[in-house]
Design a protein around this motif. Structure first.
Motif, PDB file in Angstrom:
ATOM      1  N   LYS A  10       0.842  -1.196   0.000  1.00  0.00           N
ATOM      2  CA  LYS A  10       0.000   0.000   0.000  1.00  0.00           C
ATOM      3  C   LYS A  10       0.881   1.252   0.000  1.00  0.00           C
ATOM      4  CE  LYS A  10      -2.034  -2.008   3.496  1.00  0.00           C
ATOM      5  NZ  LYS A  10      -2.800  -2.221   4.689  1.00  0.00           N
ATOM      6  N   PRO A  11       0.311   2.407  -0.282  1.00  0.00           N
ATOM      7  CA  PRO A  11       1.110   3.641  -0.348  1.00  0.00           C
ATOM      8  C   PRO A  11       1.956   3.891   0.905  1.00  0.00           C
ATOM      9  CG  PRO A  11      -1.067   4.033  -1.245  1.00  0.00           C
ATOM     10  CD  PRO A  11      -1.083   2.639  -0.662  1.00  0.00           C
ATOM     11  N   GLU A  12       1.443   3.565   2.076  1.00  0.00           N
ATOM     12  CA  GLU A  12       2.211   3.797   3.310  1.00  0.00           C
ATOM     13  C   GLU A  12       3.412   2.864   3.458  1.00  0.00           C
ATOM     14  OE1 GLU A  12      -1.557   1.494   4.666  1.00  0.00           O
ATOM     15  OE2 GLU A  12      -1.085   3.030   3.186  1.00  0.00           O
ATOM     16  N   ASP A  13       3.548   1.857   2.588  1.00  0.00           N
ATOM     17  CA  ASP A  13       4.655   0.899   2.637  1.00  0.00           C
ATOM     18  C   ASP A  13       5.806   1.283   1.702  1.00  0.00           C
ATOM     19  OD1 ASP A  13       3.050  -0.730   4.321  1.00  0.00           O
ATOM     20  OD2 ASP A  13       2.083  -1.611   2.551  1.00  0.00           O
ATOM     21  N   ASN A  17      11.410   6.115  -3.621  1.00  0.00           N
ATOM     22  CA  ASN A  17      11.508   5.642  -5.001  1.00  0.00           C
ATOM     23  C   ASN A  17      10.170   5.104  -5.514  1.00  0.00           C
ATOM     24  OD1 ASN A  17      13.065   5.077  -7.351  1.00  0.00           O
ATOM     25  ND2 ASN A  17      13.152   2.928  -6.752  1.00  0.00           N
ATOM     26  N   GLY A  18       9.177   4.983  -4.615  1.00  0.00           N
ATOM     27  CA  GLY A  18       7.866   4.480  -5.008  1.00  0.00           C
ATOM     28  C   GLY A  18       7.761   2.973  -5.019  1.00  0.00           C
ATOM     29  N   THR A  19       8.736   2.289  -4.414  1.00  0.00           N
ATOM     30  CA  THR A  19       8.698   0.834  -4.295  1.00  0.00           C
ATOM     31  C   THR A  19       8.656   0.449  -2.815  1.00  0.00           C
ATOM     32  OG1 THR A  19      11.108   0.698  -4.380  1.00  0.00           O
ATOM     33  CG2 THR A  19       9.922   0.461  -6.478  1.00  0.00           C
ATOM     34  N   LEU A  20       8.431  -0.813  -2.554  1.00  0.00           N
ATOM     35  CA  LEU A  20       8.310  -1.298  -1.181  1.00  0.00           C
ATOM     36  C   LEU A  20       9.555  -0.953  -0.366  1.00  0.00           C
ATOM     37  CD1 LEU A  20       6.805  -2.922   0.991  1.00  0.00           C
ATOM     38  CD2 LEU A  20       7.762  -4.997  -0.027  1.00  0.00           C
ATOM     39  N   PHE A  21       9.364  -0.293   0.762  1.00  0.00           N
ATOM     40  CA  PHE A  21      10.440   0.088   1.672  1.00  0.00           C
ATOM     41  C   PHE A  21      11.018  -1.165   2.335  1.00  0.00           C
ATOM     42  CE2 PHE A  21      11.356   1.688   6.128  1.00  0.00           C
ATOM     43  CZ  PHE A  21      12.596   2.228   5.821  1.00  0.00           C
ATOM     44  N   LYS A  61       5.804  -2.975  -6.215  1.00  0.00           N
ATOM     45  CA  LYS A  61       5.172  -1.679  -6.425  1.00  0.00           C
ATOM     46  C   LYS A  61       3.823  -1.633  -5.708  1.00  0.00           C
ATOM     47  CE  LYS A  61       4.987  -2.187 -10.770  1.00  0.00           C
ATOM     48  NZ  LYS A  61       5.202  -3.200 -11.640  1.00  0.00           N
ATOM     49  N   PRO A  62       3.252  -0.446  -5.593  1.00  0.00           N
ATOM     50  CA  PRO A  62       1.922  -0.343  -4.972  1.00  0.00           C
ATOM     51  C   PRO A  62       0.925  -1.254  -5.685  1.00  0.00           C
ATOM     52  CG  PRO A  62       2.810   1.846  -5.445  1.00  0.00           C
ATOM     53  CD  PRO A  62       3.747   0.848  -6.051  1.00  0.00           C
ATOM     54  N   GLY A  63       0.136  -1.958  -4.900  1.00  0.00           N
ATOM     55  CA  GLY A  63      -0.858  -2.873  -5.455  1.00  0.00           C
ATOM     56  C   GLY A  63      -0.367  -4.294  -5.603  1.00  0.00           C
TER      57      GLY A  63
END
Length: 129
Positions: A10-13, A17-21, A61-63
């Motif tokens: 999800k966005p909070e993760d 860079n817009g990828t999973l932290f 990525k998100p989703g």
């Protein structure tokens, strides 16, 4: 490898860079191996002692939906050593692998406590006893 848990990215993760932290993913892994160890050793007092080298292989990525896989490497006197792989269900790629994670069984006083376990037990088998 048995895959037990799925997580939705999800966005909070996300990292900048817009990828999973990576830190979020490591927190998910730590929680999952703790829960697995608590169930295996039948003790809620479990701590993470060690994680070997962590190898990031791809991103999510998100989703995306990721799943966390765990296998037991060995049972020690007071510990349980596991291996972990997280993969992206959408792309089928491995995101991260951790060769060894050592969890320690503790007494009420917080000291290492022998657990007496030597093999994986499944809840269904415990219920049949």
């Amino acid at each position: 490898m048995r895959f037990h848990t799925r997580k939705w990215v999800k966005p909070e993760d996300l990292n900048p860079n817009g990828t999973l932290f990576g830190g979020r993913l490591l927190a998910w892994i730590d929680e999952e191996v703790a829960l697995y160890s608590i169930i295996q050793l039948e003790n809620a007092k479990i701590v993470t002692k060690h994680m070997s080298e962590i190898n990031f292989k791809s991103s999510a990525k998100p989703g995306d939906i990721v799943e966390i896989g765990i296998d037991v490497v060995k049972f020690g006197k007071t510990s349980l050593t596991l291996t972990c792989e997280v993969r992206n269900i959408m792309t089928r790629e491995t995101i991260i692998s951790v060769d060894t994670i050592t969890m320690v069984n503790l007494s009420e006083e917080g000291k290492p406590l022998p657990h007496g376990k030597t093999q994986i037990e499944y809840v269904k088998d415990r219920l049949e006893k």
